[in-house]
Design an enzyme around this catalytic site. Structure first.
Site, PDB file in Angstrom:
ATOM      1  N   ASN A 130      74.261 -89.549  44.350  1.00  0.00           N
ATOM      2  CA  ASN A 130      74.069 -90.583  45.047  1.00  0.00           C
ATOM      3  C   ASN A 130      74.924 -90.533  46.390  1.00  0.00           C
ATOM      4  O   ASN A 130      76.050 -89.698  46.334  1.00  0.00           O
ATOM      5  CB  ASN A 130      74.832 -91.716  44.457  1.00  0.00           C
ATOM      6  CG  ASN A 130      73.970 -92.032  43.163  1.00  0.00           C
ATOM      7  OD1 ASN A 130      72.828 -92.118  43.133  1.00  0.00           O
ATOM      8  ND2 ASN A 130      74.684 -92.247  42.040  1.00  0.00           N
ATOM      9  N   HIS A 184      79.443 -85.447  44.066  1.00  0.00           N
ATOM     10  CA  HIS A 184      79.459 -84.991  42.567  1.00  0.00           C
ATOM     11  C   HIS A 184      77.945 -84.921  42.353  1.00  0.00           C
ATOM     12  O   HIS A 184      77.183 -85.993  42.876  1.00  0.00           O
ATOM     13  CB  HIS A 184      80.204 -85.689  41.462  1.00  0.00           C
ATOM     14  CG  HIS A 184      79.962 -87.517  42.101  1.00  0.00           C
ATOM     15  ND1 HIS A 184      80.482 -88.005  43.072  1.00  0.00           N
ATOM     16  CD2 HIS A 184      79.239 -88.310  41.293  1.00  0.00           C
ATOM     17  CE1 HIS A 184      80.365 -89.356  43.012  1.00  0.00           C
ATOM     18  NE2 HIS A 184      79.536 -89.390  42.225  1.00  0.00           N
ATOM     19  N   GLU A 236      79.871 -94.096  44.067  1.00  0.00           N
ATOM     20  CA  GLU A 236      81.252 -95.234  44.055  1.00  0.00           C
ATOM     21  C   GLU A 236      82.418 -94.241  44.154  1.00  0.00           C
ATOM     22  O   GLU A 236      83.634 -94.329  44.701  1.00  0.00           O
ATOM     23  CB  GLU A 236      81.279 -95.633  42.523  1.00  0.00           C
ATOM     24  CG  GLU A 236      80.249 -96.552  42.407  1.00  0.00           C
ATOM     25  CD  GLU A 236      80.029 -97.161  41.051  1.00  0.00           C
ATOM     26  OE1 GLU A 236      80.738 -96.567  40.120  1.00  0.00           O
ATOM     27  OE2 GLU A 236      79.463 -98.372  40.697  1.00  0.00           O
ATOM     28  N   VAL A 237      82.453 -92.775  44.111  1.00  0.00           N
ATOM     29  CA  VAL A 237      83.468 -91.936  44.121  1.00  0.00           C
ATOM     30  C   VAL A 237      83.319 -91.046  45.357  1.00  0.00           C
ATOM     31  O   VAL A 237      82.431 -90.401  45.356  1.00  0.00           O
ATOM     32  CB  VAL A 237      83.549 -91.105  42.970  1.00  0.00           C
ATOM     33  CG1 VAL A 237      84.783 -90.004  43.073  1.00  0.00           C
ATOM     34  CG2 VAL A 237      83.854 -91.935  41.641  1.00  0.00           C
ATOM     35  N   HIS A 261      75.215 -85.536  39.498  1.00  0.00           N
ATOM     36  CA  HIS A 261      74.921 -86.002  37.793  1.00  0.00           C
ATOM     37  C   HIS A 261      73.903 -85.202  37.096  1.00  0.00           C
ATOM     38  O   HIS A 261      72.873 -85.131  37.904  1.00  0.00           O
ATOM     39  CB  HIS A 261      74.520 -87.606  37.820  1.00  0.00           C
ATOM     40  CG  HIS A 261      75.348 -88.460  38.342  1.00  0.00           C
ATOM     41  ND1 HIS A 261      76.176 -89.592  37.711  1.00  0.00           N
ATOM     42  CD2 HIS A 261      75.719 -88.897  39.679  1.00  0.00           C
ATOM     43  CE1 HIS A 261      76.934 -90.220  38.589  1.00  0.00           C
ATOM     44  NE2 HIS A 261      76.427 -89.994  39.708  1.00  0.00           N
ATOM     45  N   ASP A 293      80.789 -87.454  31.673  1.00  0.00           N
ATOM     46  CA  ASP A 293      80.985 -88.885  32.770  1.00  0.00           C
ATOM     47  C   ASP A 293      81.726 -89.583  31.764  1.00  0.00           C
ATOM     48  O   ASP A 293      81.473 -89.773  30.410  1.00  0.00           O
ATOM     49  CB  ASP A 293      79.577 -89.331  33.103  1.00  0.00           C
ATOM     50  CG  ASP A 293      79.753 -90.494  33.997  1.00  0.00           C
ATOM     51  OD1 ASP A 293      79.410 -90.306  35.117  1.00  0.00           O
ATOM     52  OD2 ASP A 293      80.248 -91.356  33.489  1.00  0.00           O
ATOM     53  N   ILE A 294      82.654 -90.432  32.199  1.00  0.00           N
ATOM     54  CA  ILE A 294      83.534 -91.438  31.158  1.00  0.00           C
ATOM     55  C   ILE A 294      82.671 -92.380  30.564  1.00  0.00           C
ATOM     56  O   ILE A 294      82.685 -93.165  29.874  1.00  0.00           O
ATOM     57  CB  ILE A 294      84.430 -91.842  32.105  1.00  0.00           C
ATOM     58  CG1 ILE A 294      85.592 -92.201  31.104  1.00  0.00           C
ATOM     59  CG2 ILE A 294      84.148 -92.950  33.113  1.00  0.00           C
ATOM     60  CD1 ILE A 294      87.038 -92.420  31.898  1.00  0.00           C
TER      61      ILE A 294
HETATM   62  P1  5GP Z   1      78.623 -92.509  41.624  1.00  0.00           P
HETATM   63  O1  5GP Z   1      78.070 -93.724  41.403  1.00  0.00           O
HETATM   64  O2  5GP Z   1      79.817 -92.297  42.727  1.00  0.00           O
HETATM   65  O3  5GP Z   1      77.378 -91.449  41.787  1.00  0.00           O
HETATM   66  O4  5GP Z   1      78.899 -92.042  40.100  1.00  0.00           O
HETATM   67  C1  5GP Z   1      80.640 -92.003  39.783  1.00  0.00           C
HETATM   68  C2  5GP Z   1      80.594 -91.548  38.391  1.00  0.00           C
HETATM   69  O5  5GP Z   1      81.662 -91.380  37.966  1.00  0.00           O
HETATM   70  C3  5GP Z   1      79.998 -92.681  37.274  1.00  0.00           C
HETATM   71  O6  5GP Z   1      78.816 -92.322  36.687  1.00  0.00           O
HETATM   72  C4  5GP Z   1      81.574 -92.893  36.657  1.00  0.00           C
HETATM   73  O7  5GP Z   1      81.071 -93.579  35.297  1.00  0.00           O
HETATM   74  C5  5GP Z   1      82.108 -91.613  36.807  1.00  0.00           C
HETATM   75  N1  5GP Z   1      83.694 -91.647  36.670  1.00  0.00           N
HETATM   76  C6  5GP Z   1      84.367 -92.643  37.244  1.00  0.00           C
HETATM   77  N2  5GP Z   1      85.503 -92.625  37.073  1.00  0.00           N
HETATM   78  C7  5GP Z   1      85.507 -91.460  36.197  1.00  0.00           C
HETATM   79  C8  5GP Z   1      86.663 -90.963  35.440  1.00  0.00           C
HETATM   80  O8  5GP Z   1      87.880 -91.163  35.627  1.00  0.00           O
HETATM   81  N3  5GP Z   1      86.424 -89.791  34.691  1.00  0.00           N
HETATM   82  C9  5GP Z   1      85.096 -89.489  34.523  1.00  0.00           C
HETATM   83  N4  5GP Z   1      84.681 -88.266  33.584  1.00  0.00           N
HETATM   84  N5  5GP Z   1      84.114 -89.922  34.905  1.00  0.00           N
HETATM   85  C10 5GP Z   1      84.328 -90.994  36.057  1.00  0.00           C
END
Ligand code: 5GP
Length: 125
Positions: free
Chosen positions: A97, A110, A105-106, A112, A39-40
């Protein structure tokens, strides 16, 4: 911004770009069904994202539409990565999520993988 997990798949999302190699990532594992990368913005000493190779918006979309082979391949990949990263004996957390209330968010499925320290209560209070 969170997403509507019932929307159609948008192939401009950031993880679709990572899968196409348009954006770099720190890969920890890859096979026919899954890609795993750091994760970034890590929220634990180990914070790995595991995504299916197929175009699925969310866990809801994946569980409804993915083939048996894709589901088995993805689930086995998650387990393999946790073992390979040494997370099983100390323990770890697996989180997906989904949609707005889940804080997704994405809009590409995915999970975690968190580990490397005691992770505290399951939900923020
Ligand atoms: P969500 O809130 O959708 O479950 O988690 C999205 C995750 O993607 C977050 O933890 C965020 O830090 C990670 N993320 C967003 N953009 C990028 C990216 O460009 N590269 C990587 N490696 N992680 C990302």
């Amino acid at each position: 911004m969170t997403i509507d997990a019932t929307q159609p798949y948008d192939d401009t999302n950031i993880f679709a770009k990572i899968l196409r190699g348009e954006i770099p990532n720190k890969t920890v594992y890859e096979d026919e069904y899954a890609l795993a990368f750091h994760d970034i913005a890590p929220q634990a000493p180990v914070h790995i994202l595991v995504i299916p190779k197929g175009a699925y918006v969310s866990w809801d979309d994946f569980s409804a539409r993915a083939s048996e082979a894709e589901i088995a391949g993805f689930v086995r990949a998650v387990g393999h990565i946790a073992r390979e990263q040494g997370l099983v004996e100390p323990g770890y957390r697996l989180l997906a999520n989904v949609g707005d209330h889940g804080g997704q968010e994405v809009p590409h499925l995915h999970v975690h993988l968190f580990g490397g320290q005691p992770l505290g209560p399951m939900l923020a209070r």
